[in-house]
Design an enzyme around this catalytic site. Structure first.
Site, PDB file in Angstrom:
ATOM      1  N   ARG A  65      -7.937   1.508  -2.886  1.00  0.00           N
ATOM      2  CA  ARG A  65      -8.828   0.618  -2.129  1.00  0.00           C
ATOM      3  C   ARG A  65      -7.993   0.154  -1.201  1.00  0.00           C
ATOM      4  NH1 ARG A  65     -10.107   0.200  -7.202  1.00  0.00           N
ATOM      5  NH2 ARG A  65      -7.726   0.188  -7.357  1.00  0.00           N
ATOM      6  N   THR A  66      -6.736   0.034  -1.079  1.00  0.00           N
ATOM      7  CA  THR A  66      -6.079  -0.685   0.365  1.00  0.00           C
ATOM      8  C   THR A  66      -6.290   0.474   1.271  1.00  0.00           C
ATOM      9  OG1 THR A  66      -4.972  -1.990  -0.990  1.00  0.00           O
ATOM     10  CG2 THR A  66      -4.076  -1.730   1.041  1.00  0.00           C
ATOM     11  N   LYS A  95      13.121  15.248   3.834  1.00  0.00           N
ATOM     12  CA  LYS A  95      14.329  15.944   4.362  1.00  0.00           C
ATOM     13  C   LYS A  95      15.392  14.880   4.344  1.00  0.00           C
ATOM     14  CE  LYS A  95      11.736  18.951   7.126  1.00  0.00           C
ATOM     15  NZ  LYS A  95      11.418  19.069   8.755  1.00  0.00           N
ATOM     16  N   ARG A 116       2.760   0.909   3.329  1.00  0.00           N
ATOM     17  CA  ARG A 116       2.983   0.704   1.675  1.00  0.00           C
ATOM     18  C   ARG A 116       4.157   1.259   1.390  1.00  0.00           C
ATOM     19  NH1 ARG A 116      -1.223   0.457  -3.232  1.00  0.00           N
ATOM     20  NH2 ARG A 116      -1.701  -1.502  -2.165  1.00  0.00           N
ATOM     21  N   HIS A 145       1.467  -8.586  -0.538  1.00  0.00           N
ATOM     22  CA  HIS A 145       0.576  -7.925  -0.436  1.00  0.00           C
ATOM     23  C   HIS A 145      -0.885  -8.814   0.555  1.00  0.00           C
ATOM     24  CE1 HIS A 145      -2.552  -4.897  -0.348  1.00  0.00           C
ATOM     25  NE2 HIS A 145      -2.766  -4.498  -1.429  1.00  0.00           N
TER      26      HIS A 145
END
Ligand code: NCD
Length: 322
Positions: A65-66, A95, A116, A145
Site C-alpha cells: 500500500r505505501t 556492492k 522505507r 510511519h
C-alpha cells in the site's frame, strides 16, 4: 536544510520523518489539502501539479500500500517516479554502498525521496545525508510511519468529525509496530484523548515511550483481556504482530493471534459508531467475516485515504500552490 525541525506551517522542502514535527495546525493543513485531493481524484480533474517533478521511491523493506499509493499519488498529479524496490539487491547497495551515498546519488535525479528502511533512525540519517532534497519516511524499522498516521487521522476525522475527545483501542504489537507509534504521537497532540492498549505483555509499548506519550497529555490505559475493551470506543485499531522483528519464531507463533477481531467480539463490545481500522497487511488477526461489517474501514476508506493524504503531502512538500 534543517534536520528534524518543526513544520510550523511551512511544508516546503521539509523532511517528513516523525509526528514530533507536527502541530495540530499542520495536521489541519494536511486534512484540508487531502479533501481537495479527494475531489481531484474523484472527479478525475486533470492536474499537472507535479509536472516536471521526479520523486524517488527507495524501499529496503517490502510494501504494498505505501509504495503503490505513493507511486499512484505522484502519477495522478502528473509527476514521474524513480522506483527502487529491494535496493539491497537492485542498487549499488548490493556492492556495499552506504545509505548515505545512495541518498546523495538519488538526490541528483529527484525532487523528493520516499524511503522505507528496516532500521529505526535511518530516515533521519538519510535526511542528514541529503543536501537539499526532502526525505519522506515511509517506515523506519520499529520507529515511525508518519504518512500512515496522517491517513489514519484522516479516516478518524472523516468518520467522527474530530480528533479530540476520542476513545480508541489499539491492539497487537505495540512494541514493534511503527504505525502505532506515529498514531499515538499524533493523537497526543489533541485534548482529552484516551487510548486503551491491548497487547500481550511481551509486546507492550516500551516503558520510555509509554512515559513520553503520557507526558504529552494523552491518557493510556494498558489492558490484558478483550473483556476490558470499553463499549464506547470511537475506533479500534488492530495491528499484526511484526514477524520480521522476532529472532525467536516460536515466540512469534505463540503471540501472533493472541487477540483476534471476530464478529462475536464486535457484537459483544463495539458501539454502533466504532470504526474498525487496521494499517494492513493482516495475517489472521481479523476474521474475514468482519469485512462485511459497515464499521470496517480497513479495506475501504483507510486505503483510499492513503492515496489522498500522500497526494496532499507531496504537493505541500514540493511547494505547490493550490
Ligand atoms: C505497515 C508498516 O509497514 O508498518 N504497513 C503499511 O504501511 N500499511 C504495517 C505492517 O506492516 O504491519
Amino acid at each position: 536544510m534543517t534536520k528534524l525541525s518543526s513544520i510550523n506551517g511551512n511544508f516546503k522542502n521539509q523532511h517528513i520523518l516523525s509526528l514530533d514535527q507536527f502541530t495540530t495546525q499542520d495536521i489541519e493543513t494536511i486534512l484540508k489539502t487531502t479533501k481537495k485531493m479527494k475531489d481531484i481524484a474523484a472527479k478525475a480533474i486533470p492536474t499537472k501539479l507535479l509536472e516536471g517533478n521526479t520523486v524517488a521511491l527507495i524501499f529496503y523493506e517490502p510494501s504494498s500500500r505505501t509504495f503503490a499509493s505513493f507511486s499512484a499519488a505522484i502519477k495522478k498529479l502528473g509527476g514521474e517516479t524513480l522506483e527502487i524496490l529491494d535496493p539491497t539487491h537492485f542498487s549499488s547497495a548490493a556492492k556495499g554502498e552506504t545509505l548515505e551515498d545512495t541518498i546523495r546519488v538519488f538526490e541528483a535525479y529527484s525532487d523528493a525521496i520516499i524511503l522505507r528502511h528496516p532500521q529505526k533512525g535511518k530516515a533521519q540519517s538519510a535526511a542528514e545525508a541529503s543536501r537539499n532534497t526532502p526525505i519522506i519516511n515511509a517506515g523506519d524499522g520499529i520507529g515511525e510511519h508518519p504518512t500512515q498516521a496522517l491517513l489514519d487521522l484522516a479516516t478518524i476525522y472523516e468518520k467522527h468529525g474530530k480528533l479530540d475527545n476520542l476513545t480508541g483501542v489499539i491492539t497487537g504489537d505495540l512494541l514493534n509496530g511503527r504505525t502505532v507509534h506515529s498514531l499515538i504521537k499524533a493523537l497526543s497532540l489533541y485534548k482529552n484523548n484516551t487510548l486503551y492498549l491491548l497487547s500481550p505483555t511481551e509486546l507492550n509499548l516500551q516503558r520510555e515511550d509509554y512515559n513520553t506519550y503520557q507526558q504529552k497529555g494523552i491518557k493510556l490505559i494498558e489492558i490484558q483481556y478483550e473483556k476490558q475493551i470499553p463499549q464506547n470506543a470511537h475506533f479500534w485499531y488492530w495491528t499484526r504482530v511484526q514477524k520480521e522483528r522476532f529472532t525467536d519464531t516460536t515466540q512469534y507463533e505463540k503471540l501472533k493471534t493472541k487477540f483476534t477481531l471476530t464478529k462475536d467480539l464486535l457484537k459483544k463490545t463495539a458501539a454502533p459508531y466504532t470504526i474498525l481500522m487496521h494499517p494492513l497487511p493482516r495475517v489472521g488477526e481479523i476474521e474475514p467475516a468482519v469485512d462485511e461489517d459497515p464499521r470496517a474501514v480497513y479495506l475501504k476508506n483507510q486505503i483510499k485515504n492513503g492515496l489522498y493524504v500522500r497526494m496532499a503531502l507531496l504537493a505541500l512538500v514540493l511547494g505547490k500552490k493550490m
